[in-house]
Design a protein around this motif. Structure first.
Motif, short mmCIF file in Angstrom:
data_model
loop_
_atom_site.label_atom_id
_atom_site.label_comp_id
_atom_site.label_asym_id
_atom_site.label_seq_id
_atom_site.Cartn_x
_atom_site.Cartn_y
_atom_site.Cartn_z
N CYS A 1 0.82 -1.21 0.00
CA CYS A 1 0.00 0.00 0.00
C CYS A 1 0.86 1.26 0.00
N ALA A 2 2.01 1.21 0.66
CA ALA A 2 2.91 2.37 0.65
C ALA A 2 3.37 2.68 -0.77
N LEU A 3 3.63 1.63 -1.54
CA LEU A 3 4.02 1.84 -2.94
C LEU A 3 2.85 2.32 -3.78
N LEU A 4 1.64 1.87 -3.45
CA LEU A 4 0.46 2.29 -4.21
C LEU A 4 0.13 3.77 -4.00
N THR B 1 12.89 17.36 -2.10
CA THR B 1 12.63 16.72 -3.39
C THR B 1 11.40 17.26 -4.11
N GLY B 2 10.56 18.02 -3.41
CA GLY B 2 9.36 18.56 -4.02
C GLY B 2 8.13 17.72 -3.85
N ASN B 3 8.28 16.49 -3.35
CA ASN B 3 7.13 15.64 -3.06
C ASN B 3 7.53 14.60 -2.01
N ALA B 4 6.56 13.78 -1.57
CA ALA B 4 6.77 12.86 -0.46
C ALA B 4 7.02 11.42 -0.90
N ARG B 5 7.31 11.20 -2.19
CA ARG B 5 7.45 9.82 -2.67
C ARG B 5 8.55 9.06 -1.94
N LEU B 6 9.70 9.69 -1.70
CA LEU B 6 10.81 9.01 -1.05
C LEU B 6 10.40 8.49 0.33
N PHE B 7 9.58 9.24 1.04
CA PHE B 7 9.13 8.79 2.36
C PHE B 7 8.41 7.45 2.26
#
Length: 450
Positions: A337-340, A416-422
């Motif tokens: 779900c984190a990846l989704l 980074t401009g967004n929270a994807r890395l988190f």
């Protein structure tokens, strides 16, 4: 666990004997007292969680009523209760074995009147400084600290075979306090509940519309219930006669399983509490700029609601299936779900919002399973009073979740401009704990099958 009164002169607070694993004692005396105590402490724990997370429901409206706080400052206010909860839980884990349940639970509940009163006063003053808000946010985190005395206390009242059920009920219903505060706040702030105190309304502007609200109600509404919870704790709860000094308590840190379970519970409750605190602000920051933007609290309460309900249900299931298999399911589900979530962190329209919410709710669902299963595992892996100490310690570290998650989201978004890395890092952490759980507790021939 057979215990005798450590201090007969204090019989009004301390039970003379407690042996819940003795079937005769349990049926004759233990069952009724244990369930009665659980009802009172669960009520108070729910209030404690509400006070802990009321800041996350208040901060999303501070700028809308005239304050001028930056995004970074808002994330700091969201994070501070988590920092306080972790620190105070480290202290709470020692209180019950040393001072008993009655005194610890009563005074812990009364202490929450300070932030409840303080926040109600602060939001009415447009000159309230960021520093003052930070202090009040820290004090609200004391509600999270109570968990590490309430839960170990409950573990002492029930036999081992019922630990998953009892702890699942208390923690799950207690976690409802998070959902309660996010669901209740939009309703109570719309009515002048405390007119008899001369409280003034604030002008609230959202999506081009202006109306009067009473944001102080978001904190003051809990005051009478906290008084009731403290009174019930003093009148109903008694202390189990099991004593431990600091040296005995620190013995848990020489056991490697303490550290393994700390990591696993950080994955489950750390993520649950952290994302519950950050979810409203995340919704506002990602989707608040669109026309007809969603009200954050209208959807944010669903995450902790689902996670809490699942924790209650799977506490019962864990007593039947064992905890390790459910913890593995939790880790896999959370990672997926984190990846989704990641495709919906840079939205181009509101059409992506339902998918974002669905993926986030998936994380809450699977974290709820893990929150239940880990509390089934710990009383099996450790013997009392060590199990109570480990429950308190792991809960203390996981309570840093709101601080870690909010600060990480703020820093990663700024860099980074967004929270994807988190969310990529969260998925990787889940995979790591999946391996730890399988190796030590889930595989055939595991060292501590649980």
């Amino acid at each position: 666990m057979t215990t005798t009164d450590p201090a007969p002169s204090r019989s009004s607070s301390w039970l003379p004997r407690w042996d819940p694993n003795d079937p005769a004692f349990w049926e004759a005396e233990g069952k009724a007292r244990a369930w009665r105590t659980l009802a009172v402490t669960t009520f108070s724990l729910t209030l404690a969680f509400a006070v802990w997370f009321m800041v996350s429901a208040i901060v999303v409206r501070l700028n809308d009523i005239g304050f001028s706080l930056s995004q970074g400052q808002l994330f700091w206010l969201t994070a501070m209760p988590g920092l306080a909860a972790g620190i105070t839980r480290l202290a709470h884990m020692f209180f019950v074995p040393m001072y008993g349940s009655r005194h610890t639970l009563t005074l812990g509940t009364l202490s929450l009147l300070i932030p409840a009163i303080g926040w109600g006063v602060a939001v009415q003053n447009p000159n309230t400084s960021f520093t003052t808000f930070m202090i009040l946010a820290f004090l609200a985190g004391m509600g999270g600290g109570n968990f590490s005395s309430f839960m170990p206390s409950t573990s002492l009242f029930f036999p081992k075979k019922m630990q998953g059920t009892a702890l699942g009920i208390q923690a799950g219903i207690g976690n409802f306090g998070v959902s309660l505060v996010q669901f209740l706040t939009p309703w109570v702030v719309g009515v002048n509940l405390f007119w008899f105190l001369g409280s003034d309304s604030e002008r609230w502007t959202w999506a081009g519309r202006t109306s009067d609200i009473w944001l102080q109600n978001a904190a003051w509404v809990y005051i009478p219930w906290l008084l009731l919870g403290a009174a019930l704790s003093w009148l109903v709860v008694r202390s189990v006669p099991i004593k431990a000094n600091f040296g005995q308590q620190f013995a848990i840190f020489r056991d490697k399983h303490t550290w393994v379970m700390t990591s696993i519970y950080m994955m489950t409750f750390g993520a649950f509490s952290g994302l519950a605190a950050a979810f409203p602000l995340l919704i506002k920051n990602l989707y608040g700029g669109f026309e007809n933007a969603p009200l954050p609290l209208k959807f944010a309460f669903l995450g902790p609601l689902i996670g809490s309900a699942v924790r209650v249900l799977f506490g019962l299931i864990a007593d039947k299936t064992g905890g390790a298999v459910l913890t593995s399911i939790s880790a896999v589900g959370m990672a997926v779900c984190a990846l989704l979530v990641t495709p919906y962190l840079t939205p181009s329209s509101l059409e992506q919002f339902p998918l974002f919410v669905a993926a986030m709710l998936g994380i809450f669902f699977f974290s709820g399973i893990g929150n239940a299963s880990t509390f089934r595992q710990m009383p099996i892996i450790f013997n009392p009073p060590q199990s109570a100490g480990v429950i308190g310690w792991t809960a203390a570290i996981a309570a840093f979740g709101p601080f870690i998650v909010s600060m990480s989201l703020s820093a990663i978004t700024a860099a980074t401009g967004n929270a994807r890395l988190f969310f990529y890092l969260l998925a990787a952490f889940c995979v790591l704990n999946l391996g730890l759980n399988w190796y030590f507790y889930g595989r055939k021939g595991a060292e501590k099958p649980s």
